[in-house]
Design an enzyme around this catalytic site. Sequence first.
Site, short mmCIF file in Angstrom:
data_model
loop_
_atom_site.label_atom_id
_atom_site.label_comp_id
_atom_site.label_asym_id
_atom_site.label_seq_id
_atom_site.Cartn_x
_atom_site.Cartn_y
_atom_site.Cartn_z
N PRO A 199 0.13 -0.64 -0.04
CA PRO A 199 -0.16 0.56 -0.17
C PRO A 199 1.42 1.04 -0.30
CG PRO A 199 -0.78 -1.44 1.78
CD PRO A 199 0.37 -1.95 1.11
N GLU A 200 0.46 2.02 -1.15
CA GLU A 200 0.91 3.51 -1.05
C GLU A 200 0.44 4.70 -0.21
OE1 GLU A 200 2.36 4.92 -4.61
OE2 GLU A 200 1.77 3.22 -5.21
N ARG A 255 12.87 -2.84 -8.34
CA ARG A 255 11.31 -2.99 -8.84
C ARG A 255 11.31 -2.16 -10.09
NH1 ARG A 255 8.17 -1.62 -4.18
NH2 ARG A 255 6.03 -1.99 -5.00
#
Length: 266
Positions: free
Chosen positions: A2-3, A256
Amino acid sequence: MPEGHTIHRLARQHQRMFKGQRVAVSSPQGRFIEGADAVNGKVFTKASAYGKHLFHHYDGDRIVHVHLGLYGKFGVFDATDGVPDPVGQVRMRIIGTQKGTDLRGPTACEVVTEAEVSEILARLGPDPLRKDADPGAAYTRIHKSRRVIGALLMDQSVLAGVGNVYRNELLYRHRIDPHRPGTKVDEAEFDDAWTDLVELMNVGVRKGRIITIRPEDDHGLPSYGARRPRTYVYRRAGDPCRICDTPIRTEVLEGRNLFWCPTCQT
């Protein structure tokens, strides 16, 4: 993972659900028993967020620190008609007068002191969702670094709360090549990007989802998956750029997935 907008949204939700209430806290899974006992029966005074870190504050200067990591999530249930049995590996359960919440799979769930909270925050860069954020501190770190901006934006010691979606989309919106060294990002570019990021993440808090496409650019192929946000570049490798039709490129950068348009982002 989650950001930051998700964590701030959770803080607001928990504030509404529990503030001022004497709550019951337990650990059905058994991995947070001592911590739960330390705050069980105490008054929940507030919830706060900084970057990807959530803090539950209780009277008696007790604080529960939660970091959801990749797999953590909270589930909400109605506590007015009886409390349901826990389902799955519930690390922490909080029950208020009307609502309850179950936390599963977090990276961190621990009782900490104010001093330990300060140590956590000292490791983080400014959070765009906080009114006390100092964007100058982030720019100073970026401008002094030869690491590429695509990596710096994901570094929580530079900016707190920015994740992979916002990183990729922000760089596209400002036509910045993710491979550009931080030393080559000028202050005016950063200021514009920071202002935009603050607005985008606040929209995320209000709407509960990431929205990055400007209305005039909202055309072309649909989102990359069911119930997923429409994006400019994120997870659109090989699809045509929504502006110039160049295929979106991807590579792994510091573990990423990075996405960018080689034509628009120079």
